[in-house]
Design an enzyme around this catalytic site. Structure first.
Site, short mmCIF file in Angstrom:
data_model
loop_
_atom_site.label_atom_id
_atom_site.label_comp_id
_atom_site.label_asym_id
_atom_site.label_seq_id
_atom_site.Cartn_x
_atom_site.Cartn_y
_atom_site.Cartn_z
CD GLU A 27 46.84 49.74 30.82
OE1 GLU A 27 45.69 49.27 30.71
OE2 GLU A 27 47.66 49.78 29.88
CG ASN A 72 43.18 47.68 26.77
OD1 ASN A 72 43.13 48.61 25.97
ND2 ASN A 72 43.56 46.46 26.40
CG ASN A 172 43.16 53.02 25.86
OD1 ASN A 172 44.23 53.45 25.44
ND2 ASN A 172 42.86 51.72 25.86
CD GLU A 173 44.29 50.39 22.36
OE1 GLU A 173 43.76 49.32 22.73
OE2 GLU A 173 45.52 50.48 22.13
CE1 TYR A 244 52.47 48.91 22.59
CE2 TYR A 244 50.22 48.98 21.77
CZ TYR A 244 51.15 49.26 22.77
OH TYR A 244 50.75 49.89 23.92
CD GLU A 292 48.31 52.11 24.60
OE1 GLU A 292 48.56 50.99 24.11
OE2 GLU A 292 47.27 52.37 25.22
CD GLN A 350 51.74 49.73 30.42
OE1 GLN A 350 51.94 49.63 31.62
NE2 GLN A 350 50.63 49.32 29.85
#
Length: 502
Positions: A27, A72, A172-173, A244, A292, A350
């Site tokens: 990213e 993001n 994304n999200e 996460y 992710e 990442q």
């Protein structure tokens, strides 16, 4: 001494392990791109400005597919900014991370890097500030052979042949309030549907992933997945999961149960997707993309989370991983392998510097973080058919788990090479484990490789000056006779046993 027993039979297959579960993520965030994979002027840089040392470590890590450009970042990204002559590219404010984006690295540079790294691309489109038309234009630029405005623009930029990009993420999200132009489930479900339709009309054979809710503890979780899939079920192939892992209480036994939380998360999302299918009387199955995932909790506040004064490529989210983090990464990979019937893609977030298995010093060396090692071993040897095993092991209680198994394991049979690999994580904090594995229906076998990842200090890290403090070593206590593998596993250890026909 704890005791565990595994029965594995070649005839009992969960599913082939999809190579895309060994993916990663690049990213435009912190030093992932600038100072990470791309650093013109670095002693190892090639003619494109790509760091050769990072390329070498990426290949060693075994990454199969890489998601780009966010994250993001993508929800405010105009893809046109990152193509064409570099001296004409605009400098923009990146609202996602409080940084300044120079756009000196973009779509074509990333594709050049993918070819050198020998990885497949997974692209994301902006469904925050933009919509279906811009996504279709981007796909046309990348993948249409020629004769149209955007495909001919790519050719003028020096890329005569279309890029081979099959896997696309639809935003994304999008339920996250931190996301640029976040949306409700109804809003996102509609825009994702229309985007998917237009992209499929442009190119055949696409794999499209729709956004699940941002993480399992989101108040939107569950209802979001159902509503979104109810809109776009017929048009997409995957739904994303983001996970996460945190160790805020600094209790290793509780920390290791995040593996069980991931197991529940996978089962829940698959169940929701199947409920949408049942409503339609459909035999189609939406697959899961864990695009992710990682350990991340130390570098999650203040100047580690957002730039101050709009800096370029600041030091953001630079998590320094220790030995216990590596155990969690290994266990999470085994959970994905054991759900190979539904988990078909995953991206460790990442790749470099930003919560990454690879760290670099700008202008200096690159090295492997502790979490590099279980990932690299799984990516190399976790190929073939994941077997449905019968496991007998003791349990422990920690966190929300009342009876978590001490042993987390996977057995993979690779018909192409003849290898059968056993991965085993001993989660006991104080007891060694006697492990026996019956390999049924696999003939006489010998041990090709046996390694363990263990360190007496749970907080041990790898650094620029001591890059191999935590590293795999040969396993000292393993035998294979009459189809049964026997080994002693150290407390809190990750272990790998690779067998071949005798």
């Amino acid at each position: 001494m704890a005791k565990s027993h595994i029965i594995a039979d070649r005839d009992f297959v969960i599913a082939p392990v999809n190579r895309h579960i060994y993916g990663s993520f690049v990213e435009h965030l912190g030093r992932c791109v600038y100072g990470g994979i791309y650093e013109p002027g670095h002693p190892s840089a090639d003619e494109h400005g790509f760091r050769r040392d990072v390329l070498d470590l990426t290949r060693e890590l075994g990454v199969s597919i890489v998601r780009y450009p966010g994250g993001n970042f993508v929800s405010g990204y105009d893809w046109e900014d990152g193509v064409g002559p570099k001296d004409e590219r605009p400098i923009r404010l990146d609202l996602a991370w409080g940084s300044t984006e120079t756009n000196q690295f973009g779509t074509n540079e990333f594709m050049d890097w993918c070819r050198q790294a020998d990885v497949e691309p997974m692209f994301a489109v902006n469904l925050g500030t933009r919509g279906p038309a811009e996504a279709q234009n981007f796909l046309e630029y990348c993948c249409h052979p020629g004769g149209t405005h955007y495909s001919d623009l790519r050719k003028r930029h020096g890329y005569e042949q279309p890029h081979d990009i099959a896997f696309w993420c639809l935003g994304n999200e999008m339920d996250g309030p931190w996301q640029t132009c976040a949306k409700t489930a109804e809003e996102y479900g509609r825009i994702a549907t229309e985007t998917a339709k237009m992209m499929r009309w442009t190119k055949d054979g696409l794999k499209l992933a729709v956004c699940g809710s941002s993480f399992r503890d989101m108040p939107t979780f569950g209802a979001w997945e159902y509503t979104v899939l109810d809109h776009c079920f017929e048009h997409v192939d995957y739904i994303s999961l983001h996970q996460y892992f945190e160790n805020q209480e600094d209790e290793v036994d509780r920390f290791l149960t995040v593996i069980d939380d991931l197991e529940s998360f996978i089962v829940e999302v698959a169940g929701i997707a199947d409920a949408v299918a049942a409503k339609r009387r459909s035999d189609k199955r939406i697959m899961l993309s864990l695009d992710e995932w990682n350990v991340w909790y130390r570098a999650r506040s203040g100047e580690q989370l957002r730039g101050v004064g709009w800096p370029q490529a600041p030091h953001l989210l630079e998590e320094i991983y220790n030995f216990e983090d590596a155990l969690v990464i290994g266990g999470a990979l085994l959970t994905m392998i054991n759900h190979s019937d539904r988990v078909k893609a995953a991206c460790l977030a990442q790749l470099v510097n930003v919560i990454g298995p690879i760290m670099t010093e700008t202008g200096g060396p690159a090295w492997r973080q502790t979490i590099f090692h279980p990932f690299a071993q799984a990516a190399r040897y976790g190929r073939g058919n994941a077997l449905r095993t019968k496991v007998t092991t003791d349990t422990f209680a920690a966190g929300k788990q009342k009876a978590a198994p001490l042993l987390v394991s996977s057995v993979i049979d690779d018909p192409d090479t003849g290898r059968v690999t056993v991965f085993a994580l001993n989660r006991s904090t104080d007891a060694a484990m006697d492990l026996t594995v019956e390999l049924r229906g696999m003939g006489d076998r010998r041990i090709e490789t046996a390694q363990q990842l263990h360190h007496a200090d749970l907080k041990a890290i790898n650094s620029k000056d001591a890059p191999d403090t935590v590293a795999p070593a040969d396993h000292p206590a393993v035998e294979l006779a009459n189809g049964t593998l026997s080994a002693t596993l150290k407390p809190l250890s990750w272990n790998m046993f690779v067998t071949m026909p005798a």
